[in-house]
Design an enzyme around this catalytic site. Structure first.
Site, PDB file in Angstrom:
ATOM      1  N   ASP A  32       0.875  -1.182   0.000  1.00 35.18           N
ATOM      2  CA  ASP A  32       0.000   0.000   0.000  1.00 35.18           C
ATOM      3  C   ASP A  32       0.906   1.225   0.000  1.00 35.18           C
ATOM      4  O   ASP A  32       2.015   1.178   0.524  1.00 35.18           O
ATOM      5  CB  ASP A  32      -0.903   0.008   1.243  1.00 35.18           C
ATOM      6  CG  ASP A  32      -2.119   0.907   1.055  1.00 35.18           C
ATOM      7  OD1 ASP A  32      -3.221   0.363   0.832  1.00 35.18           O
ATOM      8  OD2 ASP A  32      -1.976   2.154   1.101  1.00 35.18           O
ATOM      9  N   GLN A  80     -16.787   3.680  -3.366  1.00 39.48           N
ATOM     10  CA  GLN A  80     -18.005   4.501  -3.446  1.00 39.48           C
ATOM     11  C   GLN A  80     -18.391   4.972  -2.049  1.00 39.48           C
ATOM     12  O   GLN A  80     -18.390   4.183  -1.113  1.00 39.48           O
ATOM     13  CB  GLN A  80     -19.177   3.659  -3.966  1.00 39.48           C
ATOM     14  CG  GLN A  80     -19.097   3.256  -5.404  1.00 39.48           C
ATOM     15  CD  GLN A  80     -20.098   2.128  -5.670  1.00 39.48           C
ATOM     16  OE1 GLN A  80     -19.729   0.973  -5.695  1.00 39.48           O
ATOM     17  NE2 GLN A  80     -21.358   2.480  -5.851  1.00 39.48           N
ATOM     18  N   ARG A  86     -20.313   3.753  -9.268  1.00 42.47           N
ATOM     19  CA  ARG A  86     -18.935   3.318  -9.550  1.00 42.47           C
ATOM     20  C   ARG A  86     -18.291   4.259 -10.568  1.00 42.47           C
ATOM     21  O   ARG A  86     -17.087   4.521 -10.515  1.00 42.47           O
ATOM     22  CB  ARG A  86     -18.942   1.879 -10.065  1.00 42.47           C
ATOM     23  CG  ARG A  86     -19.425   0.868  -9.021  1.00 42.47           C
ATOM     24  CD  ARG A  86     -19.549  -0.520  -9.596  1.00 42.47           C
ATOM     25  NE  ARG A  86     -20.015  -1.505  -8.614  1.00 42.47           N
ATOM     26  CZ  ARG A  86     -21.294  -1.801  -8.392  1.00 42.47           C
ATOM     27  NH1 ARG A  86     -22.251  -1.189  -9.069  1.00 42.47           N
ATOM     28  NH2 ARG A  86     -21.633  -2.699  -7.489  1.00 42.47           N
ATOM     29  N   ASP A 123     -14.669  -2.493 -15.292  1.00 46.80           N
ATOM     30  CA  ASP A 123     -14.400  -2.857 -16.697  1.00 46.80           C
ATOM     31  C   ASP A 123     -13.451  -1.853 -17.374  1.00 46.80           C
ATOM     32  O   ASP A 123     -12.563  -2.243 -18.134  1.00 46.80           O
ATOM     33  CB  ASP A 123     -15.727  -2.967 -17.464  1.00 46.80           C
ATOM     34  CG  ASP A 123     -16.649  -3.976 -16.800  1.00 46.80           C
ATOM     35  OD1 ASP A 123     -16.421  -5.178 -16.969  1.00 46.80           O
ATOM     36  OD2 ASP A 123     -17.568  -3.552 -16.061  1.00 46.80           O
ATOM     37  N   ARG A 151     -24.611 -12.752  -6.172  1.00 48.91           N
ATOM     38  CA  ARG A 151     -25.799 -12.132  -5.551  1.00 48.91           C
ATOM     39  C   ARG A 151     -27.070 -12.694  -6.180  1.00 48.91           C
ATOM     40  O   ARG A 151     -28.033 -13.028  -5.478  1.00 48.91           O
ATOM     41  CB  ARG A 151     -25.738 -10.605  -5.719  1.00 48.91           C
ATOM     42  CG  ARG A 151     -24.700  -9.975  -4.806  1.00 48.91           C
ATOM     43  CD  ARG A 151     -24.419  -8.514  -5.110  1.00 48.91           C
ATOM     44  NE  ARG A 151     -23.427  -7.991  -4.157  1.00 48.91           N
ATOM     45  CZ  ARG A 151     -22.634  -6.965  -4.381  1.00 48.91           C
ATOM     46  NH1 ARG A 151     -22.687  -6.304  -5.527  1.00 48.91           N
ATOM     47  NH2 ARG A 151     -21.777  -6.564  -3.457  1.00 48.91           N
ATOM     48  N   ARG A 153     -27.476 -15.620  -7.670  1.00 52.06           N
ATOM     49  CA  ARG A 153     -27.668 -17.021  -7.257  1.00 52.06           C
ATOM     50  C   ARG A 153     -28.225 -17.098  -5.843  1.00 52.06           C
ATOM     51  O   ARG A 153     -29.079 -17.925  -5.534  1.00 52.06           O
ATOM     52  CB  ARG A 153     -26.339 -17.782  -7.304  1.00 52.06           C
ATOM     53  CG  ARG A 153     -25.949 -18.230  -8.685  1.00 52.06           C
ATOM     54  CD  ARG A 153     -24.565 -18.814  -8.659  1.00 52.06           C
ATOM     55  NE  ARG A 153     -24.547 -20.235  -8.420  1.00 52.06           N
ATOM     56  CZ  ARG A 153     -23.487 -20.903  -7.979  1.00 52.06           C
ATOM     57  NH1 ARG A 153     -22.371 -20.276  -7.692  1.00 52.06           N
ATOM     58  NH2 ARG A 153     -23.545 -22.196  -7.819  1.00 52.06           N
ATOM     59  N   HIS A 168     -27.478 -22.585 -12.079  1.00 53.46           N
ATOM     60  CA  HIS A 168     -26.526 -21.944 -12.992  1.00 53.46           C
ATOM     61  C   HIS A 168     -27.173 -20.676 -13.495  1.00 53.46           C
ATOM     62  O   HIS A 168     -28.239 -20.732 -14.125  1.00 53.46           O
ATOM     63  CB  HIS A 168     -26.181 -22.866 -14.168  1.00 53.46           C
ATOM     64  CG  HIS A 168     -25.178 -23.899 -13.800  1.00 53.46           C
ATOM     65  ND1 HIS A 168     -25.521 -25.117 -13.286  1.00 53.46           N
ATOM     66  CD2 HIS A 168     -23.829 -23.877 -13.839  1.00 53.46           C
ATOM     67  CE1 HIS A 168     -24.417 -25.805 -13.022  1.00 53.46           C
ATOM     68  NE2 HIS A 168     -23.378 -25.075 -13.346  1.00 53.46           N
ATOM     69  N   HIS A 175     -19.878  -4.409 -14.648  1.00 54.48           N
ATOM     70  CA  HIS A 175     -20.018  -4.521 -13.194  1.00 54.48           C
ATOM     71  C   HIS A 175     -20.437  -3.132 -12.744  1.00 54.48           C
ATOM     72  O   HIS A 175     -19.632  -2.288 -12.385  1.00 54.48           O
ATOM     73  CB  HIS A 175     -18.692  -4.934 -12.537  1.00 54.48           C
ATOM     74  CG  HIS A 175     -18.750  -4.844 -11.037  1.00 54.48           C
ATOM     75  ND1 HIS A 175     -19.660  -5.544 -10.279  1.00 54.48           N
ATOM     76  CD2 HIS A 175     -18.040  -4.099 -10.149  1.00 54.48           C
ATOM     77  CE1 HIS A 175     -19.498  -5.248  -9.008  1.00 54.48           C
ATOM     78  NE2 HIS A 175     -18.523  -4.361  -8.894  1.00 54.48           N
ATOM     79  N   THR A 230     -18.237  -2.474   0.887  1.00 56.34           N
ATOM     80  CA  THR A 230     -18.464  -3.919   0.730  1.00 56.34           C
ATOM     81  C   THR A 230     -17.098  -4.592   0.727  1.00 56.34           C
ATOM     82  O   THR A 230     -16.150  -4.057   0.157  1.00 56.34           O
ATOM     83  CB  THR A 230     -19.176  -4.255  -0.606  1.00 56.34           C
ATOM     84  OG1 THR A 230     -18.254  -4.064  -1.685  1.00 56.34           O
ATOM     85  CG2 THR A 230     -20.394  -3.376  -0.836  1.00 56.34           C
TER      86      THR A 230
HETATM   87  P1  NAD Z   1     -10.225   1.857   0.740  1.00 56.04           P
HETATM   88  O1  NAD Z   1     -10.286   3.340   0.654  1.00 56.04           O
HETATM   89  O2  NAD Z   1     -10.601   1.194   2.015  1.00 56.04           O
HETATM   90  O3  NAD Z   1      -8.761   1.357   0.368  1.00 56.04           O
HETATM   91  C1  NAD Z   1      -8.075   1.789  -0.771  1.00 56.04           C
HETATM   92  C2  NAD Z   1      -6.583   1.566  -0.509  1.00 56.04           C
HETATM   93  O4  NAD Z   1      -5.880   1.852  -1.723  1.00 56.04           O
HETATM   94  C3  NAD Z   1      -6.003   2.467   0.584  1.00 56.04           C
HETATM   95  O5  NAD Z   1      -5.327   1.681   1.538  1.00 56.04           O
HETATM   96  C4  NAD Z   1      -5.043   3.392  -0.177  1.00 56.04           C
HETATM   97  O6  NAD Z   1      -3.914   3.790   0.597  1.00 56.04           O
HETATM   98  C5  NAD Z   1      -4.655   2.498  -1.346  1.00 56.04           C
HETATM   99  N1  NAD Z   1      -4.145   3.249  -2.498  1.00 56.04           N
HETATM  100  C6  NAD Z   1      -4.717   4.306  -3.119  1.00 56.04           C
HETATM  101  N2  NAD Z   1      -3.953   4.718  -4.151  1.00 56.04           N
HETATM  102  C7  NAD Z   1      -2.875   3.890  -4.186  1.00 56.04           C
HETATM  103  C8  NAD Z   1      -1.742   3.816  -5.023  1.00 56.04           C
HETATM  104  N3  NAD Z   1      -1.565   4.675  -6.037  1.00 56.04           N
HETATM  105  N4  NAD Z   1      -0.841   2.839  -4.762  1.00 56.04           N
HETATM  106  C9  NAD Z   1      -1.012   1.963  -3.759  1.00 56.04           C
HETATM  107  N5  NAD Z   1      -2.081   2.002  -2.913  1.00 56.04           N
HETATM  108  C10 NAD Z   1      -2.993   2.952  -3.129  1.00 56.04           C
HETATM  109  O7  NAD Z   1     -11.139   1.307  -0.458  1.00 56.04           O
HETATM  110  P2  NAD Z   1     -11.765  -0.168  -0.563  1.00 56.04           P
HETATM  111  O8  NAD Z   1     -13.097  -0.196   0.083  1.00 56.04           O
HETATM  112  O9  NAD Z   1     -10.731  -1.129  -0.145  1.00 56.04           O
HETATM  113  O10 NAD Z   1     -12.030  -0.266  -2.147  1.00 56.04           O
HETATM  114  C11 NAD Z   1     -10.965  -0.436  -3.068  1.00 56.04           C
HETATM  115  C12 NAD Z   1     -11.504  -0.530  -4.481  1.00 56.04           C
HETATM  116  O11 NAD Z   1     -12.240  -1.755  -4.659  1.00 56.04           O
HETATM  117  C13 NAD Z   1     -12.511   0.599  -4.840  1.00 56.04           C
HETATM  118  O12 NAD Z   1     -12.276   1.069  -6.137  1.00 56.04           O
HETATM  119  C14 NAD Z   1     -13.849  -0.116  -4.765  1.00 56.04           C
HETATM  120  O13 NAD Z   1     -14.848   0.532  -5.517  1.00 56.04           O
HETATM  121  C15 NAD Z   1     -13.478  -1.467  -5.324  1.00 56.04           C
HETATM  122  N6  NAD Z   1     -14.436  -2.557  -5.102  1.00 56.04           N
HETATM  123  C16 NAD Z   1     -14.634  -3.387  -6.152  1.00 56.04           C
HETATM  124  C17 NAD Z   1     -15.527  -4.427  -6.031  1.00 56.04           C
HETATM  125  C18 NAD Z   1     -15.736  -5.343  -7.212  1.00 56.04           C
HETATM  126  O14 NAD Z   1     -16.666  -6.167  -7.242  1.00 56.04           O
HETATM  127  N7  NAD Z   1     -14.915  -5.258  -8.241  1.00 56.04           N
HETATM  128  C19 NAD Z   1     -16.215  -4.652  -4.827  1.00 56.04           C
HETATM  129  C20 NAD Z   1     -15.967  -3.784  -3.770  1.00 56.04           C
HETATM  130  C21 NAD Z   1     -15.067  -2.727  -3.927  1.00 56.04           C
END
Ligand code: NAD
Length: 310
Positions: A32, A80, A86, A123, A151, A153, A168, A175, A230
């Site tokens: 991080d 979010q 998103r 995406d 979700r 299912r 299925h 997304h 989430t």
């Molecule tokens: P968060 O704010 O809790 O954590 C984000 C982390 O990213 C922080 O620790 C921050 O220091 C780090 N960070 C930011 N920029 C960085 C960089 N340039 N280099 C290294 N680290 C960096 O957020 P979260 O709740 O953990 O969410 C993270 C992402 O996951 C969001 O974009 C969220 O929308 C996404 N998400 C995706 C899904 C999915 O189904 N794909 C589901 C839930 C959340």
């Protein structure tokens, strides 16, 4: 098997726990940009690991630490806030991906690494990461609608009183808010969902279908309203994808990869066969004319958002 996770916030931490619990990984690097956070997470997860699998968990805020990683999971970036979509995260998180991907690529073997994208809007981030990495699209995989599919299912299983394992069903496309429930391909115990409902005299009206679709689409908003973010669902989805890759399972998952060329390139979720080298093949699902039109519209939304990145 060495796995690096970039971004150890709420999601990255849940992903780390779920990955550790697969028992398939011998080393996990938690990167991080916030070094204190990465160190604290590695410490906490290391204590948890002592109760179970023998896995080496280390913090990092220098990319050299990810060298030798077989799989790199990107979960960094803004999430979010209540009321945000998103797509509201687009510009900010594109900058995060632009920062991360070149540094990752400078420290991994491009001939074999698999990138897993979690950052939203998913995406578009897959398209950007694939372009920046220069990796074959098959090895830059977004979790896509794996979570939306889970979700769906779950909702169907509750409504039909059968195990989710016997269903299925797929959510396809973005997304995001334009995701598409592919009713035409749902089977329950080998029967179409219509046949299943007829045999068991379970009503499945258009209104019920609409309310199920709304429930799937709004699930993240409801969870964010209730607990701020989430994490459990996506943690499990990433671990499931990772397991499929590590064990070369050839399971069919609704993941997102970039396909096409030039102005026609598009990443969205379709049922895809996944194995050790990433995505092996993509299926053309059975869809009604309305579902196909909705999927096309979803693809256009993703392409439009990608074009806004310049
Ligand atoms: P968060 O704010 O809790 O954590 C984000 C982390 O990213 C922080 O620790 C921050 O220091 C780090 N960070 C930011 N920029 C960085 C960089 N340039 N280099 C290294 N680290 C960096 O957020 P979260 O709740 O953990 O969410 C993270 C992402 O996951 C969001 O974009 C969220 O929308 C996404 N998400 C995706 C899904 C999915 O189904 N794909 C589901 C839930 C959340």
């Amino acid at each position: 098997m060495k796995v690096a996770i970039i971004g150890i916030g709420t999601v990255g931490s849940a992903v780390a726990t779920a990955v550790k619990n697969t028992g398939l990984v011998h080393e996990i690097v938690l990167f991080d940009r916030d070094a204190v956070r990465a160190r604290a997470a590695a410490e906490d997860l290391g204590h948890a690991a002592s109760f179970g699998f023998d896995v080496n968990i280390s913090p990092a805020n220098n990319y050299r630490a990810i060298r030798g990683s077989d799989i790199v999971i990107i979960a960094a970036g803004a999430n979010q806030k209540p009321g945000e979509t998103r797509t509201d995260l687009l510009q900010h998180n594109a900058d995060v991906i632009r920062d991360i991907v070149p540094r990752v690529m400078a420290n991994v073997d491009p001939k074999r690494v698999v990138l897993i994208l979690v950052t939203n809007p998913l995406d578009v981030m897959v398209m950007l990461a694939q372009k920046l990495s220069g990796l074959p699209p098959a090895r830059v995989i977004g979790t896509g609608t794996m979570l939306d599919t889970a979700r769906l299912r779950t909702i169907l299983a509750r409504g039909l009183s059968v195990s989710p394992q016997s269903i299925h069903s797929y959510v396809l496309g973005e997304h995001g808010d334009s995701s598409v429930v592919d009713w035409s391909s749902i089977t329950v115990g080998g029967l179409t969902i219509d046949d299943f409902c007829r045999q068991l005299k379970i009503p499945l009206t258009a209104a019920i279908r609409n309310s199920i679709e709304e429930h799937v689409r709004n699930a993240a908003y409801e969870i964010i309203r209730g607990r701020g973010a989430t994490w459990d669902g996506i943690g499990a989805a990433v671990a499931d994808l990772l397991k499929c890759i590590i064990n070369d399972e050839h399971r069919i998952l609704t993941v997102s990869i970039a396909a096409g060329t030039g102005a026609h390139v598009l990443a969205m979720s379709l049922p895809r066969i996944v194995g050790a080298n990433g995505v092996i093949a993509t299926l053309n699902p059975k869809m009604s004319a309305a579902e196909s039109a909705a999927l096309k519209k979803s693809g256009k939304i993703i392409q439009k958002n990608f074009s806004h990145l310049g």
